[in-house]
Design a protein around this motif. Structure first.
Motif, PDB file in Angstrom:
ATOM      1  N   ASP A   1      -7.816   4.875  -1.004  1.00 10.18           N
ATOM      2  CA  ASP A   1      -7.109   5.905  -1.753  1.00 10.18           C
ATOM      3  C   ASP A   1      -7.615   5.929  -3.190  1.00 10.18           C
ATOM      4  O   ASP A   1      -8.501   5.172  -3.572  1.00 10.18           O
ATOM      5  CB  ASP A   1      -5.594   5.707  -1.661  1.00 10.18           C
ATOM      6  N   GLU A   2      -7.025   6.809  -3.987  1.00 10.88           N
ATOM      7  CA  GLU A   2      -7.583   7.091  -5.305  1.00 10.88           C
ATOM      8  C   GLU A   2      -7.575   5.905  -6.262  1.00 10.88           C
ATOM      9  O   GLU A   2      -8.421   5.827  -7.163  1.00 10.88           O
ATOM     10  CB  GLU A   2      -6.824   8.270  -5.942  1.00 10.88           C
ATOM     11  N   ILE A   3      -6.637   4.981  -6.109  1.00  9.45           N
ATOM     12  CA  ILE A   3      -6.605   3.832  -7.012  1.00  9.45           C
ATOM     13  C   ILE A   3      -6.758   2.505  -6.271  1.00  9.45           C
ATOM     14  O   ILE A   3      -6.464   1.441  -6.827  1.00  9.45           O
ATOM     15  CB  ILE A   3      -5.329   3.829  -7.883  1.00  9.45           C
ATOM     16  N   GLY A   4      -7.211   2.578  -5.024  1.00  4.46           N
ATOM     17  CA  GLY A   4      -7.584   1.365  -4.312  1.00  4.46           C
ATOM     18  C   GLY A   4      -6.450   0.537  -3.757  1.00  4.46           C
ATOM     19  O   GLY A   4      -6.636  -0.653  -3.486  1.00  4.46           O
ATOM     20  N   ARG A   5      -5.290   1.131  -3.530  1.00  2.68           N
ATOM     21  CA  ARG A   5      -4.165   0.372  -2.973  1.00  2.68           C
ATOM     22  C   ARG A   5      -4.262   0.233  -1.456  1.00  2.68           C
ATOM     23  O   ARG A   5      -3.753  -0.723  -0.888  1.00  2.68           O
ATOM     24  CB  ARG A   5      -2.835   1.037  -3.334  1.00  2.68           C
ATOM     25  N   ARG A   6      -4.868   1.222  -0.817  1.00  4.78           N
ATOM     26  CA  ARG A   6      -5.054   1.215   0.630  1.00  4.78           C
ATOM     27  C   ARG A   6      -6.544   1.384   0.913  1.00  4.78           C
ATOM     28  O   ARG A   6      -7.150   2.361   0.471  1.00  4.78           O
ATOM     29  CB  ARG A   6      -4.273   2.347   1.298  1.00  4.78           C
ATOM     30  N   SER A   7      -7.113   0.440   1.642  1.00  2.00           N
ATOM     31  CA  SER A   7      -8.561   0.427   1.829  1.00  2.00           C
ATOM     32  C   SER A   7      -8.915  -0.062   3.229  1.00  2.00           C
ATOM     33  O   SER A   7      -8.262  -0.964   3.768  1.00  2.00           O
ATOM     34  CB  SER A   7      -9.189  -0.490   0.777  1.00  2.00           C
TER      35      SER A   7
END
Length: 254
Positions: free
Chosen positions: A139-145
């Motif tokens: 996601d846009e800020i790297g919380r879900r990868s």
């Protein structure tokens, strides 16, 4: 050309994995070449990758590759010893050198499902012995990868990495699955079964919530392993909100 939206620290989860359990590949490489493929409108991810992999091997050579010549030109002032930028794509224009790691995040998801296999094959054919290609999405800020790892022989594993507190159920990550799997999250497909098993195990581990989400996640992973899911990592990675499963447990059906 991809949209190229990039936020600082967005790829910290996969970088932590590359500099952790996969660091041995870089340490033993004759040519410590690492590629950030499709770094986007700003070279942030390539600069961060150079810094993080430099902690593993000081002589690492990171090359950021972008198809848009204007993006490459804009990145040139940031070049330094061990960090450079080139125009190109999946053919990896690095003068015949074979990289030990290629990381492409939020790139292949913008292609059609019919195209990703050919791009996988092209990159794999250019890897060094023992090299890996990491095709991921976040996601846009790297919380879900999530990311798929491929070696010269083919796909090896799927990793899921979530920030505690950024999800209600593990399957919330489904919208961030790599292109090879995102359209396969339907009944009858292996990846769907795995995500459902994660949700069920997460609910089963609810009594551990009083000790925090980290302990609940670890308990979930233990349940999955006891059920026979081929998990490739242990508690040292689970505690980070990360889980890695063998590719044959999630690969698309025919």
């Amino acid at each position: 050309m991809t949209r190229g939206t990039t936020n600082p620290n967005r790829l910290r989860r996969v970088d932590r994995w590359l500099a952790g359990p996969e660091a041995w590949r870089l340490r033993r490489a004759a040519d410590p070449l690492v590629i950030d493929l499709g770094y986007g409108a700003a070279p942030t991810t390539a600069v961060e990758l150079h810094h993080r992999m430099g902690s593993v091997r000081r002589d690492v050579n990171v090359v950021g590759i972008e198809i848009d010549p204007h993006r490459v030109l804009a990145a040139k002032p940031l070049e330094r010893s061990g960090l450079s930028f080139r125009q190109g794509g999946f053919e990896l224009p690095v003068d015949g050198r074979r990289p030990v790691m290629v990381r492409a995040f939020n790139v292949l998801r913008q292609y059609s499902e019919a195209e990703y296999g050919a791009h996988w094959d092209m990159v794999r054919s250019r890897l060094a012995d023992g090299g890996i290609f990491v095709d991921g999405t976040c996601d846009e800020i790297g919380r879900r990868s999530t990311w798929v790892v491929l070696d010269p022989a083919g796909p090896v594993s799927l990793s899921i990495s979530l920030r505690f507190g950024a999800f209600e159920r593990p399957s919330d990550v489904a919208e961030r699955l790599p292109k090879a799997l995102i359209h396969r999250n339907v009944p009858g497909e292996r990846v769907h079964a795995f995500l459902q098993a994660m949700d069920t195990a997460w609910l089963g581990a609810a009594p551990m919530a009083s000790y925090g989400n980290r302990q609940r996640w670890i308990s979930m992973c233990r349940i999955l392993r006891s059920q026979g899911w081929p998990l490739l990592t242990g508690p040292d990675r689970w505690r980070l909100g990360e889980i890695t499963v063998a590719w044959n447990a999630v690969e698309p059906g025919s």
